[in-house]
Motif scaffolding. Structure first.
Motif, PDB file in Angstrom:
ATOM      1  N   VAL A   1      22.074 123.810  19.515  1.00 26.41           N
ATOM      2  CA  VAL A   1      20.994 124.798  19.507  1.00 26.41           C
ATOM      3  C   VAL A   1      21.023 125.669  20.759  1.00 26.41           C
ATOM      4  O   VAL A   1      20.777 126.877  20.707  1.00 26.41           O
ATOM      5  CB  VAL A   1      19.620 124.104  19.379  1.00 26.41           C
ATOM      6  CG1 VAL A   1      18.496 125.122  19.474  1.00 26.41           C
ATOM      7  CG2 VAL A   1      19.531 123.338  18.067  1.00 26.41           C
ATOM      8  N   GLU A   2      21.351 125.082  21.912  1.00 30.80           N
ATOM      9  CA  GLU A   2      21.308 125.835  23.170  1.00 30.80           C
ATOM     10  C   GLU A   2      22.325 126.971  23.212  1.00 30.80           C
ATOM     11  O   GLU A   2      22.059 128.032  23.782  1.00 30.80           O
ATOM     12  CB  GLU A   2      21.542 124.889  24.353  1.00 30.80           C
ATOM     13  CG  GLU A   2      20.409 123.888  24.568  1.00 30.80           C
ATOM     14  CD  GLU A   2      20.649 123.023  25.788  1.00 30.80           C
ATOM     15  OE1 GLU A   2      21.732 123.163  26.402  1.00 30.80           O
ATOM     16  OE2 GLU A   2      19.779 122.212  26.132  1.00 30.80           O
ATOM     17  N   ARG A   3      23.491 126.758  22.592  1.00 27.81           N
ATOM     18  CA  ARG A   3      24.551 127.768  22.680  1.00 27.81           C
ATOM     19  C   ARG A   3      24.728 128.591  21.417  1.00 27.81           C
ATOM     20  O   ARG A   3      25.346 129.653  21.455  1.00 27.81           O
ATOM     21  CB  ARG A   3      25.883 127.088  23.014  1.00 27.81           C
ATOM     22  CG  ARG A   3      25.938 126.471  24.399  1.00 27.81           C
ATOM     23  CD  ARG A   3      27.320 125.907  24.672  1.00 27.81           C
ATOM     24  NE  ARG A   3      27.632 124.790  23.772  1.00 27.81           N
ATOM     25  CZ  ARG A   3      28.841 124.280  23.625  1.00 27.81           C
ATOM     26  NH1 ARG A   3      29.864 124.772  24.295  1.00 27.81           N
ATOM     27  NH2 ARG A   3      29.050 123.266  22.804  1.00 27.81           N
ATOM     28  N   ALA A   4      24.184 128.115  20.310  1.00 31.64           N
ATOM     29  CA  ALA A   4      24.438 128.757  19.017  1.00 31.64           C
ATOM     30  C   ALA A   4      23.950 130.203  18.962  1.00 31.64           C
ATOM     31  O   ALA A   4      24.552 131.045  18.286  1.00 31.64           O
ATOM     32  CB  ALA A   4      23.793 127.952  17.891  1.00 31.64           C
ATOM     33  N   PHE A   5      22.870 130.518  19.683  1.00 31.89           N
ATOM     34  CA  PHE A   5      22.265 131.850  19.585  1.00 31.89           C
ATOM     35  C   PHE A   5      22.618 132.742  20.783  1.00 31.89           C
ATOM     36  O   PHE A   5      22.107 133.855  20.896  1.00 31.89           O
ATOM     37  CB  PHE A   5      20.751 131.721  19.426  1.00 31.89           C
ATOM     38  CG  PHE A   5      20.374 130.933  18.191  1.00 31.89           C
ATOM     39  CD1 PHE A   5      20.427 131.522  16.938  1.00 31.89           C
ATOM     40  CD2 PHE A   5      19.997 129.598  18.289  1.00 31.89           C
ATOM     41  CE1 PHE A   5      20.109 130.799  15.804  1.00 31.89           C
ATOM     42  CE2 PHE A   5      19.671 128.870  17.154  1.00 31.89           C
ATOM     43  CZ  PHE A   5      19.729 129.469  15.899  1.00 31.89           C
ATOM     44  N   LEU A   6      23.485 132.229  21.646  1.00 31.63           N
ATOM     45  CA  LEU A   6      24.021 133.070  22.713  1.00 31.63           C
ATOM     46  C   LEU A   6      25.137 133.939  22.148  1.00 31.63           C
ATOM     47  O   LEU A   6      25.691 133.641  21.086  1.00 31.63           O
ATOM     48  CB  LEU A   6      24.584 132.192  23.841  1.00 31.63           C
ATOM     49  CG  LEU A   6      23.601 131.318  24.620  1.00 31.63           C
ATOM     50  CD1 LEU A   6      24.378 130.404  25.579  1.00 31.63           C
ATOM     51  CD2 LEU A   6      22.605 132.175  25.380  1.00 31.63           C
ATOM     52  N   PRO A   7      25.498 135.037  22.835  1.00 27.76           N
ATOM     53  CA  PRO A   7      26.676 135.797  22.400  1.00 27.76           C
ATOM     54  C   PRO A   7      27.869 134.858  22.295  1.00 27.76           C
ATOM     55  O   PRO A   7      28.123 134.058  23.206  1.00 27.76           O
ATOM     56  CB  PRO A   7      26.855 136.830  23.519  1.00 27.76           C
ATOM     57  CG  PRO A   7      25.473 137.008  24.078  1.00 27.76           C
ATOM     58  CD  PRO A   7      24.829 135.661  24.003  1.00 27.76           C
ATOM     59  N   PHE A   8      28.605 134.934  21.190  1.00 29.99           N
ATOM     60  CA  PHE A   8      29.682 133.982  20.938  1.00 29.99           C
ATOM     61  C   PHE A   8      30.938 134.419  21.689  1.00 29.99           C
ATOM     62  O   PHE A   8      31.853 135.021  21.134  1.00 29.99           O
ATOM     63  CB  PHE A   8      29.960 133.890  19.441  1.00 29.99           C
ATOM     64  CG  PHE A   8      30.711 132.641  19.037  1.00 29.99           C
ATOM     65  CD1 PHE A   8      31.229 131.762  19.976  1.00 29.99           C
ATOM     66  CD2 PHE A   8      30.888 132.344  17.703  1.00 29.99           C
ATOM     67  CE1 PHE A   8      31.900 130.625  19.610  1.00 29.99           C
ATOM     68  CE2 PHE A   8      31.574 131.212  17.307  1.00 29.99           C
ATOM     69  CZ  PHE A   8      32.086 130.346  18.255  1.00 29.99           C
ATOM     70  N   THR A   9      30.957 134.106  22.977  1.00 26.58           N
ATOM     71  CA  THR A   9      32.112 134.390  23.824  1.00 26.58           C
ATOM     72  C   THR A   9      32.774 133.074  24.215  1.00 26.58           C
ATOM     73  O   THR A   9      32.168 131.999  24.101  1.00 26.58           O
ATOM     74  CB  THR A   9      31.698 135.138  25.105  1.00 26.58           C
ATOM     75  OG1 THR A   9      30.875 134.265  25.901  1.00 26.58           O
ATOM     76  CG2 THR A   9      30.934 136.418  24.778  1.00 26.58           C
ATOM     77  N   ILE A  10      34.006 133.156  24.686  1.00 28.41           N
ATOM     78  CA  ILE A  10      34.706 131.950  25.129  1.00 28.41           C
ATOM     79  C   ILE A  10      33.950 131.302  26.286  1.00 28.41           C
ATOM     80  O   ILE A  10      33.805 130.079  26.351  1.00 28.41           O
ATOM     81  CB  ILE A  10      36.152 132.283  25.532  1.00 28.41           C
ATOM     82  CG1 ILE A  10      36.951 132.710  24.293  1.00 28.41           C
ATOM     83  CG2 ILE A  10      36.827 131.085  26.210  1.00 28.41           C
ATOM     84  CD1 ILE A  10      38.366 133.168  24.587  1.00 28.41           C
ATOM     85  N   GLN A  11      33.446 132.115  27.191  1.00 29.63           N
ATOM     86  CA  GLN A  11      32.722 131.585  28.350  1.00 29.63           C
ATOM     87  C   GLN A  11      31.468 130.825  27.934  1.00 29.63           C
ATOM     88  O   GLN A  11      31.120 129.798  28.535  1.00 29.63           O
ATOM     89  CB  GLN A  11      32.358 132.717  29.299  1.00 29.63           C
ATOM     90  CG  GLN A  11      31.709 132.237  30.595  1.00 29.63           C
ATOM     91  CD  GLN A  11      31.473 133.364  31.584  1.00 29.63           C
ATOM     92  OE1 GLN A  11      31.766 134.516  31.296  1.00 29.63           O
ATOM     93  NE2 GLN A  11      30.961 133.033  32.763  1.00 29.63           N
TER      94      GLN A  11
END
Length: 207
Positions: A14-24
């Motif tokens: 959940v924490e990363r799913a809605f961030l811009p999907f970048t490698i970083q």
């Protein structure tokens, strides 16, 4: 789109799913090594019908240490990268499974299942799925039925199995709009893929 976002939450949390999907945002520095395997790679050119080509090569991660969840994230990321190519919504994607370098006892159907689920969830059209480069009759007997089991009916009808190799295989792929100049060297084409360079360029571009 709902299935796509469910898949992102499942793979990234959940924490990363809605961030811009970048490698970083999606990978740690250590996890980038799994992305560098190149289990999925996008060809720089399309086929003659304007469809993006993604090659799947299970043999590229055999004998290497990896986290299956991170490998699934890599599958998701490469499909996400393909999603942002020009006109992909109209033209769609062609998937080529190249099995020549896979070990003879390859049976990691969890990875195969995740890939099929990803193809089913992504908001692009999978126009065809080609299987080629079988190591032996056993691989041919089990992998294709296993893949078909996970595919929805509309994708099962788009699955093409190639028994031929060499020039005969190239002629068959050309019939489907993929001449040698649009294919990687692994399949007898002329395109030299450098997946690690592709990954590093995307990191540098913040993608």
């Amino acid at each position: 789109m709902l299935l796509y976002w469910k898949l992102r939450v499942c793979d990234l949390g959940v924490e990363r799913a809605f961030l811009p999907f970048t490698i970083q945002n999606a990978f740690t520095k250590e996890q980038v090594q799994t992305l560098n395997f190149g289990f999925l790679r996008i060809l720089p050119s399309t086929d003659l019908f304007g469809r993006s080509i993604v090659i799947v090569e299970p043999g590229r991660f055999h004998g290497k240490t990896y986290d299956a969840n991170v490998l699934n994230q890599s599958v998701l990321y490469v499909c996400h990268a393909a999603l942002h190519r020009p006109n992909i919504g109209e033209s769609g994607v062609v998937i080529i499974f190249y099995l020549k370098t896979a070990i003879q006892k390859y049976n990691n159907m969890n990875v195969a299942y995740h890939l099929m689920k990803t193809l089913d969830c992504f908001p692009f059209r999978t126009k065809a799925i080609h299987f080629c480069g079988f190591c032996n009759i056993v691989q041919r007997k089990f992998l294709v039925p296993g893949a078909m089991y996970y595919l929805r009916p509309h994708l099962r009808h788009r699955l093409v199995v190639h028994e031929e190799e060499g020039e005969k295989l190239l002629k068959q792929l050309q019939h489907f709009g993929m001449p040698p100049e649009r294919l990687p060297t692994e399949l007898g084409g002329t395109i030299e893929l450098d997946h690690e360079k592709w990954v590093q360029e995307r990191i540098a571009d913040g993608l």
